[in-house]
Scaffold this motif. Sequence first.
Motif, short mmCIF file in Angstrom:
data_model
loop_
_atom_site.label_atom_id
_atom_site.label_comp_id
_atom_site.label_asym_id
_atom_site.label_seq_id
_atom_site.Cartn_x
_atom_site.Cartn_y
_atom_site.Cartn_z
N LEU A 12 7.08 -2.34 8.27
CA LEU A 12 6.06 -1.35 7.92
C LEU A 12 4.80 -1.63 8.74
CD1 LEU A 12 5.68 0.94 5.79
CD2 LEU A 12 4.56 -0.75 4.36
N PHE A 14 1.16 -0.36 9.36
CA PHE A 14 0.24 0.49 8.60
C PHE A 14 -1.18 0.42 9.14
CE2 PHE A 14 -2.38 1.94 5.17
CZ PHE A 14 -1.60 2.76 4.36
N GLY A 15 -1.79 1.57 9.33
CA GLY A 15 -3.22 1.59 9.62
C GLY A 15 -3.61 2.45 10.81
N THR A 221 -3.11 4.10 -9.40
CA THR A 221 -3.75 4.20 -8.09
C THR A 221 -3.62 5.62 -7.53
OG1 THR A 221 -3.27 1.86 -7.72
CG2 THR A 221 -3.82 3.17 -5.78
N MET B 1 -8.93 -0.79 2.97
CA MET B 1 -7.69 -1.49 3.34
C MET B 1 -7.67 -1.74 4.84
SD MET B 1 -3.70 -0.33 2.55
CE MET B 1 -4.18 0.81 1.26
N ASN B 3 -5.76 -2.76 8.48
CA ASN B 3 -4.44 -2.53 9.08
C ASN B 3 -3.52 -3.71 8.76
OD1 ASN B 3 -5.53 -0.24 10.21
ND2 ASN B 3 -5.17 -0.84 12.32
N PHE B 4 -2.22 -3.42 8.70
CA PHE B 4 -1.29 -4.52 8.48
C PHE B 4 0.10 -4.19 9.02
CE2 PHE B 4 -0.75 -2.01 4.52
CZ PHE B 4 0.62 -1.95 4.40
N VAL B 5 0.88 -5.26 9.20
CA VAL B 5 2.32 -5.12 9.48
C VAL B 5 3.04 -5.94 8.43
CG1 VAL B 5 4.19 -5.59 11.09
CG2 VAL B 5 1.98 -4.79 11.95
N TYR B 6 3.96 -5.30 7.73
CA TYR B 6 4.76 -6.00 6.72
C TYR B 6 6.22 -5.94 7.13
CZ TYR B 6 7.29 -6.97 2.41
OH TYR B 6 8.16 -7.49 1.48
N GLU B 207 -11.38 -1.24 -1.09
CA GLU B 207 -10.31 -0.23 -1.15
C GLU B 207 -8.91 -0.84 -1.08
OE1 GLU B 207 -10.43 2.92 -1.79
OE2 GLU B 207 -12.51 3.53 -1.44
N PRO B 209 -6.86 -1.03 -4.08
CA PRO B 209 -6.57 -0.92 -5.52
C PRO B 209 -5.14 -1.30 -5.90
CG PRO B 209 -6.66 1.26 -4.52
CD PRO B 209 -7.16 0.29 -3.49
N LEU B 210 -4.16 -0.92 -5.06
CA LEU B 210 -2.78 -1.23 -5.44
C LEU B 210 -2.51 -2.72 -5.30
CD1 LEU B 210 -0.20 -0.02 -6.52
CD2 LEU B 210 0.61 0.24 -4.17
N THR B 253 3.85 -9.30 -0.16
CA THR B 253 3.46 -8.03 -0.79
C THR B 253 1.96 -7.99 -1.09
OG1 THR B 253 5.65 -7.86 -1.79
CG2 THR B 253 3.91 -6.51 -2.77
N VAL B 256 -1.04 -7.51 1.99
CA VAL B 256 -1.06 -6.43 2.99
C VAL B 256 -2.42 -5.74 2.99
CG1 VAL B 256 1.43 -6.04 2.93
CG2 VAL B 256 -0.05 -4.66 1.48
#
Lengths: 385, 385
Positions: A12, A14-15, A221, B1, B3-6, B207, B209-210, B253, B256
């Motif tokens: 994943l 993301f961003g 959320t 939030m 940026n990220f890579v998971y 930002e 929240p999750l 988890t 991120v």
Amino acid sequence: MNNFVYHNPTELIFGKGQLSLLQEKAKQLGSTVLIVYGGGSIKRSGLYDKTVSLLQDAGCRVLELPGVEPNPRLSTVKKGIEICRQEGVDWILAVGGGSVIDAAKAVAVGVPYEGDVWDFYSRVAQPQAALPLGTVLTLAATGSEMNRGSVVTNWETQEKHGGTTTFPTFSILDPENTFTVPRDQTIYGISDIMSHVFEQYFSHTPEIPLQTRFAESILKTVIENAERVLENPEDYDARANILYCGTMALNGTLPVGVETDWATHSIEHAVSAIYDIPHGGGLAIIFPNWMRYVYRENVARFTRFAVEVWNVDPTGKSDEEVALEGIAAVEAFFARIGAPTRLADYQIGDDKLQVMAEKATPFGPIGSFKKLTSEDVAEILRMSL
Amino acid sequence: MNNFVYHNPTELIFGKGQLSLLQEKAKQLGSTVLIVYGGGSIKRSGLYDKTVSLLQDAGCRVLELPGVEPNPRLSTVKKGIEICRQEGVDWILAVGGGSVIDAAKAVAVGVPYEGDVWDFYSRVAQPQAALPLGTVLTLAATGSEMNRGSVVTNWETQEKHGGTTTFPTFSILDPENTFTVPRDQTIYGISDIMSHVFEQYFSHTPEIPLQTRFAESILKTVIENAERVLENPEDYDARANILYCGTMALNGTLPVGVETDWATHSIEHAVSAIYDIPHGGGLAIIFPNWMRYVYRENVARFTRFAVEVWNVDPTGKSDEEVALEGIAAVEAFFARIGAPTRLADYQIGDDKLQVMAEKATPFGPIGSFKKLTSEDVAEILRMSL
């Protein structure tokens, strides 16, 4: 908690600006790529041009499967499979929302399969191989970017079925790519995400406290960010929060060790297979009525839902009252964000209730929270008129 | 939030009796396997015999690296690497807790590397290849079963460092395999899991929240199950809930898109590199004092923590009072489950505070919630005496 196996190999990404990582991926996955996309929205937003440029700069030959429908059609999938076979496509890149990704997954598993790709949807066969698939997501909704589900509609037989296909190798989620999603699609996406959580939350499995809290976390959320994105479609953080919730709602995290339901999705698929209505719209209509029809199976679960997710104050109320107040809150929320609440909003009357009910239960009763026969489904649809 | 890579490719196999899936894995991964384990506990519990039988029935030649220490030593890792090279080992199976898995990871990345495996811990190099690694987890604690971190101690230099190594290919988590974990190890495990969450929860990133709610979900679930497992070590559901929390707390988890901290872990590693105390015990002692030292950097985060996780009633209290009440609740919880609360519990006095503080900050200030110099670390350790 039940036994489970969890395995999700999708990367994943993301961003903001993460599309630039596409070049590195292209170099790993091969020089002939099929881009799969829908209507013209990615051309209008400029995402199409950016993506093609990046791929060409990485030395790729870029082929195209445009025109994937909102409920992707088997005939379109078969066109994609033919292109891949004729042109020796190395990998597939889906640029779009869930429908585009679902169609691309079908193409990916269809190419190396000798039989009819519909076998994977009619559950006659399971895919054993797939072309590598990347996605550039443009819509927070289906979660298809990080799971191996795919829903395809066969118009010849008027059937819409979900199949188990292949995980994307990678998915690029830039919240900015969702800024131009129209208001109605944004609403349907929100409804879809919440519905995915509902399907996995209403369960009789005991001792699933973490799964329960994760589900509630996603719902809370989404609820607190929904009106933000509708008021300001370019609110990066609100878009990012909803986008991430959409992925987590259906990437296999919530159902681990849990008996899930999915009856409402089957009902909606039956409705939209006949009326071609938006999936998220259908879900917003049907879900509160499904809840009212089944809540007595486990009132405690519904009272918890009301209190934790909707902040219903239980003081001086019976469990049943609290549960019903929670369900009313779901309906009120959907109405507040502008989702449809009755089948009549799509000019659907009672003339095909029984046909839809039969179509929703082709292999017998559906769901697990309460097993629903075609008569039960017809009643839920009647409540939704 | 941010940026990220998971990306987490580990297959998580969870539940009663899931060890039987080992045979299928053995057939995929090769016929010569090195089992890595610690002291005799897996022999006493019967897990060793069951595992070896399953592997032999699958046609495997089984080699052994026993005696992995609670803080696994570089010298042990090097022994494992030598066995693998001499015997042409195809894959590694760690059977034990985090230390065993960490040692096995070090062996897995050390085998194909020409240099000294310590390079991956002193951050001179990054692993480019690894032998496949499976794990059979026996302790809910480190999360090592579903991440690529590994902590190894070099006794020659008195350094304990974490390195980025390799993800297990699969991990088998049967809650019944944790029934025989002694009371003190169960307590340290709980402290370790909660500490992992703390490191990723106390953040200034806006930002998220999750991520925030997921972290709180894990903490609440651990808190409500901790006393259950201590009262009845064979409570399957309580063991299962804590085991699953341990994995989710450190499988990538929570962080991120979040700037995480990890200062307290560095401090604890410095303490246990000198005094060889249990990691979870050290964390239980240091964390509340770290919190008291840093909470003013973001009082709002600490008030939220107090209210959401510890049910502190904020009525009529200042934010600072609420925050401090939350921190006191952490300390009271650790005391209630029987964790140590002062360095004095391990006969550690003030004579090596400065040495430990220097060791905790070898590359300069640590942490992100508040950057801590060696002077700050010395002060936190002094508060922990």
